[in-house]
Structures are given as structure tokens and as C-alpha cells.
Design a protein around this motif. Sequence first.
Motif, short mmCIF file in Angstrom:
data_model
loop_
_atom_site.label_atom_id
_atom_site.label_comp_id
_atom_site.label_asym_id
_atom_site.label_seq_id
_atom_site.Cartn_x
_atom_site.Cartn_y
_atom_site.Cartn_z
N LEU A 1 42.18 45.92 46.77
CA LEU A 1 41.14 45.10 46.15
C LEU A 1 39.99 46.00 45.73
O LEU A 1 39.44 46.75 46.55
CB LEU A 1 40.63 44.05 47.13
CG LEU A 1 39.44 43.20 46.63
CD1 LEU A 1 39.88 42.26 45.51
CD2 LEU A 1 38.79 42.42 47.77
N SER A 2 39.63 45.94 44.45
CA SER A 2 38.46 46.64 43.94
C SER A 2 37.43 45.60 43.51
O SER A 2 37.64 44.40 43.67
CB SER A 2 38.84 47.53 42.76
OG SER A 2 39.16 46.73 41.63
N ALA A 3 36.35 46.07 42.95
CA ALA A 3 35.32 45.14 42.48
C ALA A 3 35.80 44.30 41.31
O ALA A 3 35.25 43.23 41.05
CB ALA A 3 34.07 45.92 42.08
N THR A 4 36.84 44.74 40.62
CA THR A 4 37.26 44.05 39.40
C THR A 4 38.66 43.46 39.45
O THR A 4 39.00 42.64 38.59
CB THR A 4 37.21 45.03 38.21
OG1 THR A 4 38.07 46.16 38.48
CG2 THR A 4 35.79 45.52 37.98
N ALA A 5 39.50 43.85 40.43
CA ALA A 5 40.88 43.39 40.41
C ALA A 5 41.54 43.50 41.77
O ALA A 5 41.09 44.25 42.65
CB ALA A 5 41.68 44.20 39.38
N LEU A 6 42.61 42.74 41.92
CA LEU A 6 43.52 42.89 43.05
C LEU A 6 44.82 43.46 42.49
O LEU A 6 45.37 42.94 41.51
CB LEU A 6 43.80 41.55 43.74
CG LEU A 6 44.67 41.63 45.00
CD1 LEU A 6 43.95 42.38 46.11
CD2 LEU A 6 45.07 40.23 45.47
N SER A 7 45.31 44.55 43.09
CA SER A 7 46.49 45.24 42.57
C SER A 7 47.52 45.42 43.68
O SER A 7 47.18 45.52 44.85
CB SER A 7 46.11 46.62 42.02
OG SER A 7 45.13 46.51 41.00
N VAL A 8 48.79 45.45 43.27
CA VAL A 8 49.88 45.76 44.20
C VAL A 8 50.71 46.87 43.59
O VAL A 8 50.84 46.98 42.36
CB VAL A 8 50.77 44.53 44.49
CG1 VAL A 8 50.02 43.49 45.29
CG2 VAL A 8 51.31 43.93 43.20
N THR A 9 51.28 47.71 44.44
CA THR A 9 52.19 48.76 43.99
C THR A 9 53.39 48.81 44.93
O THR A 9 53.32 48.35 46.06
CB THR A 9 51.51 50.14 43.98
OG1 THR A 9 51.21 50.53 45.32
CG2 THR A 9 50.25 50.14 43.14
N ALA A 10 54.48 49.38 44.42
CA ALA A 10 55.68 49.57 45.23
C ALA A 10 56.43 50.77 44.68
O ALA A 10 56.69 50.86 43.48
CB ALA A 10 56.57 48.34 45.18
N GLY A 11 56.77 51.72 45.55
CA GLY A 11 57.53 52.89 45.13
C GLY A 11 56.89 54.18 45.57
O GLY A 11 56.21 54.24 46.60
N HIS A 12 57.09 55.22 44.75
CA HIS A 12 56.55 56.55 45.04
C HIS A 12 55.73 57.00 43.84
O HIS A 12 56.29 57.19 42.75
CB HIS A 12 57.67 57.58 45.28
CG HIS A 12 58.56 57.25 46.44
ND1 HIS A 12 58.20 57.53 47.75
CD2 HIS A 12 59.79 56.67 46.49
CE1 HIS A 12 59.19 57.15 48.56
NE2 HIS A 12 60.15 56.63 47.82
N TRP A 13 54.43 57.17 44.02
CA TRP A 13 53.62 57.66 42.90
C TRP A 13 54.05 59.06 42.51
O TRP A 13 54.06 59.42 41.34
CB TRP A 13 52.14 57.64 43.28
CG TRP A 13 51.27 58.12 42.16
CD1 TRP A 13 50.87 57.40 41.07
CD2 TRP A 13 50.72 59.43 41.99
NE1 TRP A 13 50.10 58.17 40.24
CE2 TRP A 13 50.00 59.43 40.78
CE3 TRP A 13 50.77 60.60 42.75
CZ2 TRP A 13 49.32 60.56 40.31
CZ3 TRP A 13 50.10 61.72 42.28
CH2 TRP A 13 49.39 61.69 41.08
#
Length: 225
Positions: free
Chosen positions: A94-106
Motif C-alpha cells: 500500500l502506497s499513498a496512491t495505490a494498493l498493488s500485488v505482485t507474484a513471481g521473481h522480480w
Amino acid sequence: MDAFDGWPADATTFLAEITADNSREFWAAQRRRHAAAVHAPMKALAGELEPEFGPVRVLRPVVNRRFRPDAPPYRTDTGGVATSAGGCALAVVLSATALSVTAGHWSFDASQLRRFRTAVHGTAGEELAGLLAGVGEGALDPGRPLVGAPRGVRADHPRIVLLRRRGLQLTRSRPAGPWLATREPLAWVRAEWHAAAPVVAWLDEHVGAAERVEPRPRPVQPAPA
């Protein structure tokens, strides 16, 4: 465990303010706001995700600057990270502007990259291409592609786009808004991690976890005479 009932409006307000004033003075005066509006709901969200996805490590608000001395001292977001059986990271931020999800290997390490390219060369690569095609436009983070084709690979290889990758991470974001103050973020994160499960399972089977790098022991300084 406290139930997750969303983040109050002050959560994104606080994150915007600490982005603008990332100082020890601001943190000392406002840390209780962070504990109540930002950290406590994140811990509750992690607790409700844990039965399905395993332990979710909640990120500390203080930045470790040992290897990034120029980084700001405090995080300007909050989040949690779970790990799949094969080492994929499942993250929510969670940032000031959005909620984000990720999955995997950057980013793959050297061994992971070799395993990934070997798999993509074969029939498993066709399977991965099909899985990614079904994920939906905009879900695949560009990661770290190479400038050209990997050594020994023809530029017209049918899966050259995949072979050029140095990481594979699915990403989705939603703008911040009143929905964050409800239980909807929990349902959304859960649904997105489930949607990423086929790609995560492919990575677990064909790429696996990164190699663990053991820290080098520090040299012992002789005692002064």
C-alpha cells in the motif's frame, strides 16, 4: 488475531506526508499514527491471508540502509510478503496512491536464469506462454529484459521475448480510495494471488528458489597488546 476491516483514510494521508517529510523528527512525532492507521491494519490483513498462503512477513517501517546509505530512513509504503513452496514472492504493498500485488521473481539469480531459459526452450515454454496469454493485458511487469538475444539463441526464436527476460513477476494495482477502508482489499488481494497461482506453480516447478547466499564471517581483529 484482529480482523481486517480496512485502512482508515489517515493511512494514505500519513504515507503521503512521510513521502514529503522523511525525517526522524516527523517520524518521532507521528509514529503512533503509523502504528494505528498503517501498521495495525497491515498486520490484520497478513493474519487473514496466512491460512491460505502461509506466513506473511509484514515489512518494517524503518529502512535498512546498510547497503543503501542514500535511501530515506523510513518506508513511504507498507506491505507484506508471503513465499510459495518453490520460492516465489507473493507481495501486497500500500502506497499513498495505490494498493498493488505482485507474484513471481522480480530478478532471477544466475542458477534460476539458467533453469528458466532451459525450460522456456522446451515444451514447458509453450505452457508458460499460454499461461501468460491468459493472465490479461497489463498484468506482466517488464522486469529486467536483456538488450539483445541471449548468447546462442536466434533472434527469431518463437519465444525470444520470454528468453530475453531476467525476471518474471505479475503485477496489478488499484488506485487508493474509499474502498481501502472496507474488507474489499482482503478479497482483492486473495483473488489476485489465486489468479497468479498457475504462473507461480510453473515458476516453482521449473525455476525454483534463489540460492541462499551465506554471509561471510567478519575477520577477527587482534586484541590490542
